[in-house]
Design a protein around this motif. Structure first.
Motif, PDB file in Angstrom:
ATOM      1  N   ARG A 257       1.313  -3.871 -36.908  1.00  0.00           N
ATOM      2  CA  ARG A 257       1.596  -2.438 -36.953  1.00  0.00           C
ATOM      3  C   ARG A 257       2.330  -2.014 -38.208  1.00  0.00           C
ATOM      4  O   ARG A 257       2.998  -2.818 -38.860  1.00  0.00           O
ATOM      5  CB  ARG A 257       2.471  -2.043 -35.756  1.00  0.00           C
TER       6      ARG A 257
ATOM      7  N   GLU B 169      -4.399  -0.732 -25.624  1.00  0.00           N
ATOM      8  CA  GLU B 169      -4.489   0.554 -26.325  1.00  0.00           C
ATOM      9  C   GLU B 169      -5.758   1.308 -25.934  1.00  0.00           C
ATOM     10  O   GLU B 169      -5.739   2.520 -25.756  1.00  0.00           O
ATOM     11  CB  GLU B 169      -4.452   0.314 -27.831  1.00  0.00           C
ATOM     12  N   GLU B 170      -6.855   0.583 -25.776  1.00  0.00           N
ATOM     13  CA  GLU B 170      -8.116   1.230 -25.446  1.00  0.00           C
ATOM     14  C   GLU B 170      -8.134   1.788 -24.028  1.00  0.00           C
ATOM     15  O   GLU B 170      -8.663   2.879 -23.800  1.00  0.00           O
ATOM     16  CB  GLU B 170      -9.277   0.267 -25.683  1.00  0.00           C
TER      17      GLU B 170
ATOM     18  N   ASP C 295      -3.517  -5.979 -33.955  1.00  0.00           N
ATOM     19  CA  ASP C 295      -2.301  -5.399 -33.383  1.00  0.00           C
ATOM     20  C   ASP C 295      -1.059  -5.586 -34.246  1.00  0.00           C
ATOM     21  O   ASP C 295       0.056  -5.427 -33.762  1.00  0.00           O
ATOM     22  CB  ASP C 295      -2.063  -5.921 -31.969  1.00  0.00           C
TER      23      ASP C 295
ATOM     24  N   ALA D 108      -5.973   4.937 -24.085  1.00  0.00           N
ATOM     25  CA  ALA D 108      -6.689   6.027 -24.749  1.00  0.00           C
ATOM     26  C   ALA D 108      -7.794   6.600 -23.864  1.00  0.00           C
ATOM     27  O   ALA D 108      -8.072   7.803 -23.907  1.00  0.00           O
ATOM     28  CB  ALA D 108      -7.270   5.544 -26.074  1.00  0.00           C
TER      29      ALA D 108
ATOM     30  N   THR E 153       0.195   3.279 -36.971  1.00  0.00           N
ATOM     31  CA  THR E 153      -1.077   2.634 -36.668  1.00  0.00           C
ATOM     32  C   THR E 153      -1.317   2.603 -35.161  1.00  0.00           C
ATOM     33  O   THR E 153      -0.384   2.751 -34.375  1.00  0.00           O
ATOM     34  CB  THR E 153      -1.094   1.194 -37.214  1.00  0.00           C
ATOM     35  N   LYS E 154      -2.555   2.414 -34.796  1.00  0.00           N
ATOM     36  CA  LYS E 154      -2.933   2.211 -33.392  1.00  0.00           C
ATOM     37  C   LYS E 154      -3.474   0.801 -33.276  1.00  0.00           C
ATOM     38  O   LYS E 154      -4.191   0.327 -34.157  1.00  0.00           O
ATOM     39  CB  LYS E 154      -4.012   3.202 -32.981  1.00  0.00           C
ATOM     40  N   ASP E 155      -3.136   0.125 -32.195  1.00  0.00           N
ATOM     41  CA  ASP E 155      -3.606  -1.249 -31.986  1.00  0.00           C
ATOM     42  C   ASP E 155      -5.090  -1.281 -31.633  1.00  0.00           C
ATOM     43  O   ASP E 155      -5.587  -0.409 -30.926  1.00  0.00           O
ATOM     44  CB  ASP E 155      -2.846  -1.914 -30.833  1.00  0.00           C
TER      45      ASP E 155
ATOM     46  N   ARG F 278       5.308   5.536 -35.112  1.00  0.00           N
ATOM     47  CA  ARG F 278       4.340   4.464 -35.348  1.00  0.00           C
ATOM     48  C   ARG F 278       3.167   5.077 -36.097  1.00  0.00           C
ATOM     49  O   ARG F 278       2.661   6.139 -35.716  1.00  0.00           O
ATOM     50  CB  ARG F 278       3.887   3.867 -34.017  1.00  0.00           C
TER      51      ARG F 278
END
Length: 184
Positions: A53, A75-76, A51, A79, A68-70, A66
């Motif tokens: 970034r 985040e999951e 995490d 998503a 990047t994705k964590d 942003r």
């Protein structure tokens, strides 16, 4: 050394993971989140796990994003459509990471992405010790732009101070890289 930046970034992350694995002993295995940026005249190549970034900051905060994705539970589940960002971040498991570097994850698969800057700006690399207090790119840009384009070190120190003043509850790492590089 002329290598492809994406291949070199992935290899560097895997080498860092191996170095942490080699440090493991009976007291435990060190682990870390990871983010790197390789910048050439046309592209920014990013590599990350966890995490930490990377952001693209512009003088107009609306142009900041942003990058990047964590790798985190929060985040999951966002998503997957299971929860909103606010609901996910309110969860006690929000900051549980799902990828990292360390002996307890022996074959990390880092993310690698390439970004073409649309104009002048700054790449911000940071740990959650900063972004927990201002997760939105535009808000971070509002704290340091346009000064970060010409004086990145004092601007980075200002972001660290900002995070400490908000509580400093986690490690705080900040790197600001102006793009294009200033001529010296």
């Amino acid at each position: 050394a002329g290598d492809d930046p994406a291949a070199a970034a992935g290899a560097a992350a895997r080498e860092a993971a191996q170095a942490l694995t080699d440090m493991a002993d009976s007291d435990g295995a060190p682990a870390a989140t990871y983010v790197s940026a390789t910048i050439d005249p046309e592209h920014v190549t990013l590599c990350w796990l966890g995490d930490s970034r990377a952001y693209w900051l512009t003088a107009d905060p609306a142009g900041s994003v942003r990058l990047t994705k964590d790798d985190s539970i929060a985040e999951e589940i966002v998503a997957a459509g299971v929860a909103t960002v606010d609901e996910a971040m309110a969860s006690p498991q929000a900051h549980v990471i799902t990828r990292w570097l360390g002996a307890d994850l022996p074959d990390p698969e880092p993310h690698v992405a390439r970004f073409r800057p649309p104009g002048p700006g700054v790449v911000l690399i940071c740990s959650d010790g900063l972004w927990n207090y201002r997760p939105e790119a535009g808000d971070l840009a509002g704290l340091v732009m346009p000064a970060a384009q010409t004086e990145p070190l004092p601007a980075a120190a200002g972001l660290v101070k900002f995070a400490v003043d908000r509580g400093g509850l986690d490690n705080i790492t900040v790197v600001l890289i102006p793009v294009p590089f200033a001529a010296e």
